[in-house]
Design a protein around this motif. Structure first.
Motif, PDB file in Angstrom:
ATOM      1  N   GLU A  32       0.877  -1.216  -0.066  1.00  0.00           N
ATOM      2  CA  GLU A  32      -0.059  -0.269   0.002  1.00  0.00           C
ATOM      3  C   GLU A  32       0.929   1.243   0.073  1.00  0.00           C
ATOM      4  OE1 GLU A  32      -3.310   0.798   0.746  1.00  0.00           O
ATOM      5  OE2 GLU A  32      -4.150  -1.108   0.081  1.00  0.00           O
ATOM      6  N   ILE A 122     -12.156  11.695   0.052  1.00  0.00           N
ATOM      7  CA  ILE A 122     -12.117  10.942   1.229  1.00  0.00           C
ATOM      8  C   ILE A 122     -13.110   9.868   1.580  1.00  0.00           C
ATOM      9  CG2 ILE A 122     -11.934  11.413   3.757  1.00  0.00           C
ATOM     10  CD1 ILE A 122      -9.783  12.641   2.445  1.00  0.00           C
ATOM     11  N   GLY A 123     -14.290  10.123   0.675  1.00  0.00           N
ATOM     12  CA  GLY A 123     -15.450   8.984   1.058  1.00  0.00           C
ATOM     13  C   GLY A 123     -16.547   9.500   1.534  1.00  0.00           C
ATOM     14  N   ILE A 195     -13.161  11.209  11.696  1.00  0.00           N
ATOM     15  CA  ILE A 195     -12.480  10.156  10.651  1.00  0.00           C
ATOM     16  C   ILE A 195     -11.970  11.090   9.560  1.00  0.00           C
ATOM     17  CG2 ILE A 195     -12.829   8.575   8.958  1.00  0.00           C
ATOM     18  CD1 ILE A 195     -15.474   7.417  10.519  1.00  0.00           C
ATOM     19  N   ARG A 199      -7.904  11.297   8.490  1.00  0.00           N
ATOM     20  CA  ARG A 199      -7.797  11.068   7.070  1.00  0.00           C
ATOM     21  C   ARG A 199      -6.691  12.121   6.706  1.00  0.00           C
ATOM     22  NH1 ARG A 199      -9.557   7.865   3.244  1.00  0.00           N
ATOM     23  NH2 ARG A 199      -8.128   8.660   1.929  1.00  0.00           N
ATOM     24  N   SER A 353      -4.396   5.865  -0.508  1.00  0.00           N
ATOM     25  CA  SER A 353      -5.603   6.665   0.087  1.00  0.00           C
ATOM     26  C   SER A 353      -5.007   8.227   0.324  1.00  0.00           C
ATOM     27  CB  SER A 353      -6.164   6.248   1.224  1.00  0.00           C
ATOM     28  OG  SER A 353      -6.066   4.801   1.434  1.00  0.00           O
TER      29      SER A 353
ATOM     30  N   LEU B 148      -5.422  -5.392  -4.919  1.00  0.00           N
ATOM     31  CA  LEU B 148      -5.264  -4.423  -3.703  1.00  0.00           C
ATOM     32  C   LEU B 148      -6.489  -4.430  -2.916  1.00  0.00           C
ATOM     33  CD1 LEU B 148      -3.363  -1.158  -4.993  1.00  0.00           C
ATOM     34  CD2 LEU B 148      -2.774  -2.649  -3.290  1.00  0.00           C
ATOM     35  N   ARG B 152      -6.635  -5.735   0.842  1.00  0.00           N
ATOM     36  CA  ARG B 152      -7.279  -4.910   2.184  1.00  0.00           C
ATOM     37  C   ARG B 152      -8.530  -5.785   2.583  1.00  0.00           C
ATOM     38  NH1 ARG B 152      -8.286   0.946  -0.225  1.00  0.00           N
ATOM     39  NH2 ARG B 152      -6.144   1.654  -0.314  1.00  0.00           N
ATOM     40  N   ARG B 326     -14.451   7.803   4.840  1.00  0.00           N
ATOM     41  CA  ARG B 326     -13.846   6.417   4.591  1.00  0.00           C
ATOM     42  C   ARG B 326     -12.594   6.531   5.697  1.00  0.00           C
ATOM     43  NH1 ARG B 326     -13.144   6.219  -0.556  1.00  0.00           N
ATOM     44  NH2 ARG B 326     -15.237   5.689  -0.637  1.00  0.00           N
ATOM     45  N   LEU B 327     -12.418   5.513   6.370  1.00  0.00           N
ATOM     46  CA  LEU B 327     -11.058   5.229   6.915  1.00  0.00           C
ATOM     47  C   LEU B 327      -9.951   4.801   5.830  1.00  0.00           C
ATOM     48  CD1 LEU B 327     -12.322   3.718  10.084  1.00  0.00           C
ATOM     49  CD2 LEU B 327     -11.122   5.655  10.164  1.00  0.00           C
ATOM     50  N   ARG B 328      -8.631   4.960   6.385  1.00  0.00           N
ATOM     51  CA  ARG B 328      -7.737   4.613   5.700  1.00  0.00           C
ATOM     52  C   ARG B 328      -7.196   3.100   6.287  1.00  0.00           C
ATOM     53  NH1 ARG B 328      -3.282   8.999   6.515  1.00  0.00           N
ATOM     54  NH2 ARG B 328      -2.629   7.497   8.167  1.00  0.00           N
ATOM     55  N   VAL B 329      -6.531   2.529   5.373  1.00  0.00           N
ATOM     56  CA  VAL B 329      -6.227   1.172   5.750  1.00  0.00           C
ATOM     57  C   VAL B 329      -5.631   0.998   7.029  1.00  0.00           C
ATOM     58  CG1 VAL B 329      -5.323  -1.113   4.828  1.00  0.00           C
ATOM     59  CG2 VAL B 329      -5.937   0.509   3.422  1.00  0.00           C
ATOM     60  N   ASP B 330      -4.596   1.580   7.362  1.00  0.00           N
ATOM     61  CA  ASP B 330      -3.881   1.583   8.631  1.00  0.00           C
ATOM     62  C   ASP B 330      -4.817   2.046   9.860  1.00  0.00           C
ATOM     63  OD1 ASP B 330      -3.596   4.150   7.679  1.00  0.00           O
ATOM     64  OD2 ASP B 330      -1.926   4.720   8.935  1.00  0.00           O
ATOM     65  N   GLN B 331      -5.708   2.968   9.434  1.00  0.00           N
ATOM     66  CA  GLN B 331      -6.381   3.359  10.562  1.00  0.00           C
ATOM     67  C   GLN B 331      -7.623   2.424  10.875  1.00  0.00           C
ATOM     68  OE1 GLN B 331      -7.486   7.089   8.686  1.00  0.00           O
ATOM     69  NE2 GLN B 331      -5.822   8.039   9.578  1.00  0.00           N
TER      70      GLN B 331
END
Lengths: 371, 357, 176, 195
Positions: A32, A122-123, A195, A199, A353, B148, B152, B326-331
């Protein structure tokens, strides 16, 4: 024996949901983690500068609209100011006021898109649509004034194409009152969301020295913590008559110059623009808006560089005139193009991300990057 | 129960089993998925000051049916480079995983696929079946975005099993049963008997348990939300980063399978939350059937309450989706390992102590 | 804050012959003309000197001066031979609040200018654009490729005044 | 450290609830969507959409075509011969040119309105018609000229004849030693209509 790993090259774009148009990013990934980013441009290249050489000066204005198509009024103002400087035209005071109102409304509209799409990256989908609803109201004001919603051809060299609509001032005041609570709502829904902060805070930190060396301008520069706004530092039009503040990034949730700071500078800037609009709507004088329009735009020989503070940053036009009806050379200083140069630097060692978040926070428009 | 009835009616256990297995699919999952897709579109639309689908039928009621018809007709696009067997089997497996979970969910006191004593454990087991199919889909697509997304997703699903299970263990210590049917039966009567309000009985422990039960409910809701890949935990299919994650390459009916599985999963986890903490199919106010003396009405009332509770939680899931980034992967991992698991553990310890006392 | 003459004097004293002239032809901005192969040295000085402190490069633009002689090449098409291509540098100092415009001119046939991308990082892309549009070669540039035009564009440099549209690109007819 | 941990947990839950409250409120605000083909927004009076040319007023001065930045207007004119009745514009000016071709290519038009301002007779204007999509791109080429091809040929012929006569006259005049000021009625008229 350690597992053998190799880097993966991921092509993001030119058709990708969040590259803001047709930008192609070549990401070198290790899982990642992003090792390297190489932006590829030119998918929207349409020879603006070559076109200009074949146009007369007023004919360039519709093309100028299409540079940063989210802030067409601001582009027009910059071009008009450049040509007025070249031809030494003084425009009437009413024109200046109308221009300021329009450009500030446009700044709000452009920032709304920037904030909304940043949220989308960000979503968060919903704030994006709330922003667009408010932006549509601004576009309706523009449509009332000049008949077009996006590409206005309204600010001309030496004046304006139309005077204000009789209802405009009332509607604009109504809009200002309507919009004020919406900034707070956006803050509660998005800016202070945990959140969202997680981010964006501490992501893509742009130190001030690097920002200046890269000549980053606009909200992205101010997010790094310097009060540098051409409206105050190099005043054009009649900005010295208004009372407003320049927001800077303070590092509220992380380091100074992170994505959240860049984002929040835009939010506060919208509030400051509202202040300018309110003052301008109160003070606007009566008068004729077409009196200073030149019969024939034929500037003298010479080179000129003029610039204004666009929503995205410092937009400048460098015009070489050879004394004919057509500009000899028009070079744009596109803020998005320059701001994009820093992307590779910011994205080293972050997550996929974060690339999206950083790209969203520097707020580019491909129409301007590629020209 | 219904199986016994059916096998005595038909006389053949296999046919009865098949019918019994198909019943929830056709009676419940498919209609629910249709309604849920429409609901999602309408909820999101109205939250965003829009209208959503309006053309097909009154306020777009049959829009999803039209969509399904469209998806049936679509070309099944498959690139040359995909791993064909895996690529084809992955959507089916995903759907099977989510469908299998319905076997142990008590729709009413009479209607449950199988009366497993280990019902909740079984559900948690089969729902992690999804990981395999998602990995399959991601790997076989031969697409970097899919890969990916699948990676995840695997990390996410495996991690979020843990807090879910810890909360379930907490409940087991309180109730002493792992059968969802028994658990639901325990919470009969009125809403103060629900587990979220400390469970049946009236003593000091019940009142002491209430805050911890609420914490447990929140944890299990969050972690099951993450298990079904809904925003804010939809990193595997994060549309702004990975286009569509593990199903980027899918089209037509195969895509619809993933879609259907997602909505079936949403209801399954909602059902689990409601069965664990909110009384399952039990009515909060007692039954009209018992009141009137018509006992055949009770199962229908139970189905109504069960669906209502399920839909309510599905609505909350949608509500969250259209509110949050949305959260990040590590979060995502941080949230699970640093927040949910410690809280769930502490919760387990305290509840255990309370129960022992 | 220094005006253009003062900056010119400082540069002239420091670099001598590399600083060619102060061109005040344009009524709006005075242009300091510099030798093309000395621009990097001068830029470092401009950036690092505490008096001048030109911390950012606002704009780098190529210009085709088209001051060579026009020659008939074929079928009525006029090419330009000789003359110069120029690069303009607009500099700004945020701390000292001053601006300056530099210019280098280089020959049209073999346009070579020192790259300033080490001095100001954003010059990287600006120089690539100037290379893309005018074919000006920036010496010691880290990655001098086309930026806006397709990388396999073979029909020359489009913003030159004698540019001619190609008829075909990759087998496709160009004016659609 | 521990305090920060619980603070994070709390702010996470609280801000989510705040956001949920806002979206829930919006669930009950009236929507802004318009059911487009059924309901249409009333356009403001200055709206810029498809161009319309009132050919009765057009004097063929070509100013709109010159103002157009995308060159989507194509005008061809033929000078009228003395005796032709070209007609008058609505503000009473006499026309001197037959407009044999007046094409606007709406596939190119960018609705910038630059053609509208220079028109001396205000015959080209923006209308509020915005639904004119076509399946064929060629259908977007609108022909506003009122003359039929046969008429166009006729006008061209008669002008060519006039030219030929003039040339003959000129030749005759050149042959004669004494220069005669040849009357040229069209030219001054064209200039007066230009400015």
């Amino acid at each position: 024996m350690a597992l053998k790993t190799e880097e993966m090259v991921l092509n993001m774009g030119p058709q990708h949901p969040s590259t803001h148009g047709v930008l192609r990013l070549e990401l070198e990934l290790e899982g990642e983690l992003v090792l390297n980013v190489r932006p590829h441009l030119g998918y929207l290249h349409r020879c603006f500068e070559k076109h200009c050489e074949a146009m007369t000066y007023p004919q360039v204005i519709p093309y100028v609209d299409r540079l940063d198509y989210l802030a067409a009024m601001s582009n027009e103002l910059t071009y008009a100011i450049t040509c007025e400087k070249l031809m030494n035209i003084q425009v009437p005071e009413r024109v200046e006021y109308i221009r300021v109102i329009m450009v500030e409304l446009q700044r709000i509209a452009s920032h709304l898109v920037a904030l909304g799409t940043f949220g989308l990256d960000i979503g968060a989908f919903t704030p994006f649509l709330y922003c667009f609803i408010d932006r549509e109201k601004i576009l309706s004001l523009f449509e009332l004034t000049c008949g077009a919603r996006m590409l206005y051809n309204y600010i001309w060299i030496g004046g304006l194409s139309h005077d204000l609509h009789p209802d405009f001032i009332r509607l604009a005041k109504e809009f200002v009152q309507y919009f004020k609570p919406h900034v707070a709502e956006l803050n509660n829904l998005l800016s202070y969301n945990k959140i969202f902060i997680e981010r964006t805070a501490n992501v893509g930190v742009l130190p001030l020295e690097a920002a200046i060396n890269y000549n980053i301008t606009g909200p992205s520069l101010r997010g790094s913590g310097i009060k540098w706004d051409l409206r105050k530092n190099d005043p054009y039009s009649i900005y010295d008559k208004f009372d407003f503040d320049i927001p800077v990034g303070k590092g509220t949730f992380g380091q100074v110059g992170d994505c959240w700071d860049r984002y929040f500078v835009r939010v506060v800037e919208m509030e400051q623009s509202l202040r300018i609009i309110e003052q301008a709507l109160e003070q606007i004088p009566e008068g004729d808006v077409t009196s200073a329009l030149p019969k024939r735009v034929k500037p003298p020989e010479g080179t000129v560089y003029a610039r204004t503070e666009n929503p995205k940053g410092e937009l400048g036009f460098f015009i070489v005139s050879n004394g004919s009806l057509n500009p000899y050379r028009v070079k744009v200083k596109p803020p998005s193009f320059v701001n994009l140069t820093v992307l590779g630097e910011l994205c080293k060692g972050c997550f996929i991300s974060d690339v999206i978040a950083i790209l969203g926070s520097i707020d580019i428009v491909m129409g301007e990057v590629d020209r | 129960m219904i199986f016994d009835w059916l096998s005595s009616l038909i006389g053949n256990e296999i046919i009865a089993g098949i019918i019994c297995a198909c019943l929830p699919l056709f009676l419940f999952i498919l209609p629910f998925a249709l309604v849920a897709v429409l609901m999602e579109r309408k909820v999101s639309a109205h939250m965003q000051d829009r209208l959503g689908p309006m053309r097909t039928g009154y306020h777009g009621i049959i829009q999803t049916i039209a969509d399904i018809l469209k998806l049936f007709q679509k070309e099944d696009i498959m690139s040359n480079e995909v791993d064909k067997p895996l690529f084809n089997i992955a959507p089916v497996l995903t759907f099977i995983g989510s469908y299998a979970a319905f076997a142990a969910i008590p729709f009413t006191s009479n209607f449950i696929g199988t009366k497993l004593d280990l019902g909740i454990v079984y559900i948690l087991g089969v729902s992690s079946f999804g990981v395999v199919s998602i990995l399959m889909a991601g790997w076989s697509s031969n697409n970097k975005y899919s890969l990916l997304g699948a990676m995840r997703s695997a990390a996410q699903l495996v991690s979020y099993e843990i807090p879910t299970f810890l909360v379930v263990v907490t409940l087991i210590t309180v109730t002493g049963t792992t059968s969802l049917l028994n658990l639901s039966e325990m919470q009969t009567g009125h809403f103060w008997n629900w587990m979220i309000l400390g469970g049946p009985g009236l003593n000091l422990t019940k009142f002491l348990l209430i805050p911890f039960m609420i914490v447990g409910a929140v944890i299990v809701f969050i972690s099951t939300l993450a298990e079904v890949n809904r925003t804010p935990f939809d990193v595997p299919e994060a549309d702004s980063e990975l286009v569509a994650g593990y199903y980027t390459e899918y089209s037509g009916m195969k895509f619809a399978m993933f879609f259907l599985a997602e909505y079936a999963n949403m209801f399954a986890v909602s059902a689990i939350v409601s069965a664990l903490f909110f009384g399952g199919y039990q009515s909060p106010f007692g039954y009209l059937g018992n009141l009137l003396g018509v006992s055949w009405l009770v199962p229908f009332e139970q189905l109504f309450w069960f669906t209502l509770k399920g839909c309510l939680f599905v609505f909350v899931q949608m509500w969250l989706r259209w509110t949050l980034p949305r959260l990040r992967v590590d979060q995502l991992m941080t949230l699970c390992w640093k927040y949910l698991i410690p809280f769930a553990f502490a919760n387990l310890l305290i509840v255990g102590l309370l129960v022992v006392l | 804050m220094k005006n253009d003459e003062e900056i010119f004097e400082i540069l002239k004293a420091k670099f001598g012959d590399s600083i060619i002239e102060l061109n005040a032809k344009s009524p709006f901005e005075k242009v300091i003309v510099i030798a093309p192969l000395k621009i990097k040295e001068v830029s470092y000085f401009l950036r690092d000197d505490s008096e001048l402190d030109f911390c950012s490069l606002v704009l780098l633009s190529g210009v085709d001066d088209a001051n060579g002689e026009k020659v008939e090449l074929e079928e009525g098409f006029k090419g330009i031979q000789g003359g110069t291509l120029s690069v303009y540098y607009h500099l700004e100092s945020i701390n000292q609040k001053q601006k300056a415009t530099l210019k280098v001119s280089t020959s049209r046939e073999n346009p070579e200018v020192e790259s300033v991308s080490d001095v100001w990082r954003n010059a990287d892309w600006h120089e690539r654009e100037a290379f893309d549009m005018y074919g000006i070669k920036f010496l010691n540039h880290p990655d001098l490729r086309r930026i806006l035009m397709p990388e396999d564009w073979e029909a020359g440099y489009p913003l030159r005044k004698d540019y001619r549209n190609p008829e075909f690109y990759q087998g496709m007819k160009v004016p659609y | 450290m521990i305090k920060q941990y619980f603070l994070n947990t709390w702010s996470g839950i609280w801000t989510v609830l705040v956001g949920m409250k806002i979206t829930f409120k919006h669930l009950f605000t009236p929507s802004v969507t318009i059911q487009y083909p059924d309901v249409k927004v009333e356009l403001p009076e200055r709206s810029r959409n498809r161009l319309y040319v009132n050919m009765d007023d057009c004097i063929g001065c070509d100013q709109c075509a010159r103002a157009c930045p995308v060159s989507c207007i194509e005008i061809e004119t033929v000078k009228s011969v003395p005796g032709d009745e070209v007609g008058k514009t609505s503000n009473g000016k006499k026309k001197a040119l037959w407009v044999t071709k007046f094409n606007i290519d709406f596939a190119k038009c960018c609705c910038c309105q630059l053609c509208v301002f220079p028109c001396p007779t205000e015959c080209i204007k923006m209308t509020s018609i915005y639904e004119f999509s076509e399946f064929e791109r060629d259908n977007l080429l609108y022909n506003f000229a009122t003359l039929t091809p046969a008429e166009v040929d006729e006008k061209k012929d008669s002008y060519a004849k006039l030219e030929a006569e003039k040339a003959a006259q000129k030749a005759a005049a050149a042959a004669e030693p004494k220069p005669v000021a040849a009357p040229a009625p069209e030219k001054p008229k064209e200039e007066s209509s230009n400015n």
